[in-house]
Design an enzyme around this catalytic site. Structure first.
Site, PDB file in Angstrom:
ATOM      1  N   LYS A 108       0.806  -1.226   0.000  1.00  0.00           N
ATOM      2  CA  LYS A 108       0.000   0.000   0.000  1.00  0.00           C
ATOM      3  C   LYS A 108       0.839   1.276   0.000  1.00  0.00           C
ATOM      4  O   LYS A 108       2.030   1.259   0.261  1.00  0.00           O
ATOM      5  CB  LYS A 108      -0.998  -0.037   1.159  1.00  0.00           C
ATOM      6  N   ARG A 124      -3.487 -10.087   4.779  1.00  0.00           N
ATOM      7  CA  ARG A 124      -3.947 -10.217   3.392  1.00  0.00           C
ATOM      8  C   ARG A 124      -2.848  -9.665   2.489  1.00  0.00           C
ATOM      9  O   ARG A 124      -2.537  -8.484   2.574  1.00  0.00           O
ATOM     10  CB  ARG A 124      -5.241  -9.418   3.218  1.00  0.00           C
TER      11      ARG A 124
HETATM   12  N1  PMM Z   1      -7.691  -3.514   0.655  1.00  0.00           N
HETATM   13  C1  PMM Z   1      -7.909  -3.717  -0.644  1.00  0.00           C
HETATM   14  C2  PMM Z   1      -8.848  -4.672  -1.080  1.00  0.00           C
HETATM   15  N2  PMM Z   1      -9.514  -5.428  -0.198  1.00  0.00           N
HETATM   16  N3  PMM Z   1      -9.951  -6.029   2.028  1.00  0.00           N
HETATM   17  C3  PMM Z   1      -9.753  -5.847   3.339  1.00  0.00           C
HETATM   18  N4  PMM Z   1     -10.413  -6.601   4.243  1.00  0.00           N
HETATM   19  N5  PMM Z   1      -8.887  -4.905   3.812  1.00  0.00           N
HETATM   20  C4  PMM Z   1      -8.186  -4.089   2.972  1.00  0.00           C
HETATM   21  O1  PMM Z   1      -7.440  -3.227   3.458  1.00  0.00           O
HETATM   22  C5  PMM Z   1      -8.374  -4.265   1.568  1.00  0.00           C
HETATM   23  C6  PMM Z   1      -9.287  -5.256   1.131  1.00  0.00           C
HETATM   24  C7  PMM Z   1      -7.158  -2.895  -1.652  1.00  0.00           C
HETATM   25  O2  PMM Z   1      -5.966  -3.502  -2.012  1.00  0.00           O
HETATM   26  P1  PMM Z   1      -5.738  -4.352  -3.377  1.00  0.00           P
HETATM   27  O3  PMM Z   1      -6.313  -3.558  -4.506  1.00  0.00           O
HETATM   28  O4  PMM Z   1      -4.286  -4.492  -3.465  1.00  0.00           O
HETATM   29  O5  PMM Z   1      -6.372  -5.680  -3.249  1.00  0.00           O
END
Ligand code: PMM
Length: 301
Positions: A226, A266
């Protein structure tokens, strides 16, 4: 609620003996960290299986980018992206989570084999989401969210970020439980990068243990690649490294998260994060063994 040396996960999922690692498959042309790479169904399924082979405990499948400024994808398109990938991975025995703000997508994904709903809006974006989750009885991730990605940066205004995120999450958990979701199936997530700047994200990472203790629920931490990590790693001229060069920094946050008792992290690249949480587990075992030896020595005197 299951407990493992202070760490616990939601009811309805397998138990892992350390902080779990959730690998990400974004079936999108435009996610900030890996946009477009896993857009084709077969390629996305293969990616999910590779993540599991690399050590991921579960795989989070999403069809809508939530990067800052992103506009929404329509429901039919999101269904077309997500459902076949969920079905393909579930058929291979993978523990699949669906990353969606839409009740219809969550419902179809559960039907296709997803066992966890990960909604970055915590049920706020779609009023039908919480009833779907309550009826299906699946675990639900409630993330801290202040509005859609198109303008979320303007909502990154806090006096006391940790206190406000805690209060807003507590309110959301209460609402979700009032609407019929089993509290033992809830997971909370501070929502790093969502209506937060780098200082806000770092303050939240610094207090992950407090979030877990005060909310009394398992914590999911999604720091992977991020912006705040880009800021921390920026060159002297202020330019951040590209998203794909932030995996070591991501593993550093996973180490902190595991040490603070997070249920899961994650991540996009699983291996360094699996290594990190395994090291934390080994260190925790060593600490327990040392404590047991001290107690035994005390008893022997
Ligand atoms: N961030 C993204 C997508 N899904 N889900 C949860 N639970 N928490 C998060 O901080 C989160 C998420 C955005 O990141 P990506 O586009 O790299 O998947």
């Amino acid at each position: 609620m299951s407990t493992l040396r202070g760490r616990f996960g939601p009811d309805g999922l397998p138990e892992w003996d350390r902080c779990a690692v959730m690998g990400v498959v974004n079936v999108t042309p435009d996610s900030f960290s890996d946009g477009g790479r896993w857009f084709d169904t077969e390629v996305a399924i293969k990616r999910g299986l590779d993540l599991v082979a690399g050590g991921a405990d579960l795989v989070d499948v999403g069809g809508e980018s939530t990067r800052p400024g992103a506009s929404r994808v329509d429901e039919g398109e999101e269904l077309r992206r997500v459902v076949p990938v969920v079905r393909g991975l579930a058929a291979e025995g993978v523990v699949v989570s669906v990353d969606t703000m839409r009740a219809a997508v969550a419902e179809a994904a559960i039907e296709a084999g997803a066992v966890l709903v990960n909604d970055v809006s915590g049920g706020l974006a779609d009023p039908a989401m919480v009833p779907v989750v309550a009826t299906a009885g699946v675990p639900f991730v409630v993330m801290h969210w202040r509005g859609f990605s198109s303008d979320m940066n303007s909502r990154a205004v806090y006096g006391d970020v940790v206190g406000e995120v805690l209060a807003e999450l507590r309110q959301r958990l209460d609402a979700v439980v009032d609407a019929g979701v089993d509290p033992a199936r809830l997971v909370v997530d501070p929502g790093l990068g969502f209506a937060k700047n780098a200082e806000h994200d770092l303050a939240l990472v610094a207090e992950l243990g407090r979030l877990g203790r005060e909310l009394g629920r398992p914590i999911l931490v999604a720091a992977s690649r991020k912006r705040f990590l880009g800021r921390v790693l920026a060159a002297p001229d202020g330019s951040p490294p590209p998203a794909r060069e932030r995996d070591a920094a991501t593993a550093a946050v996973s180490t902190i998260a595991a040490r603070e008792g997070a249920w899961a992290v994650r991540v996009h690249e699983v291996r360094p994060n699996v290594d990190a949480v395994r090291v934390v587990r080994a260190v925790e075992d060593a600490a327990l063994a040392a404590e047991a030896a001290r107690v035994a020595a005390g008893e022997a005197v």
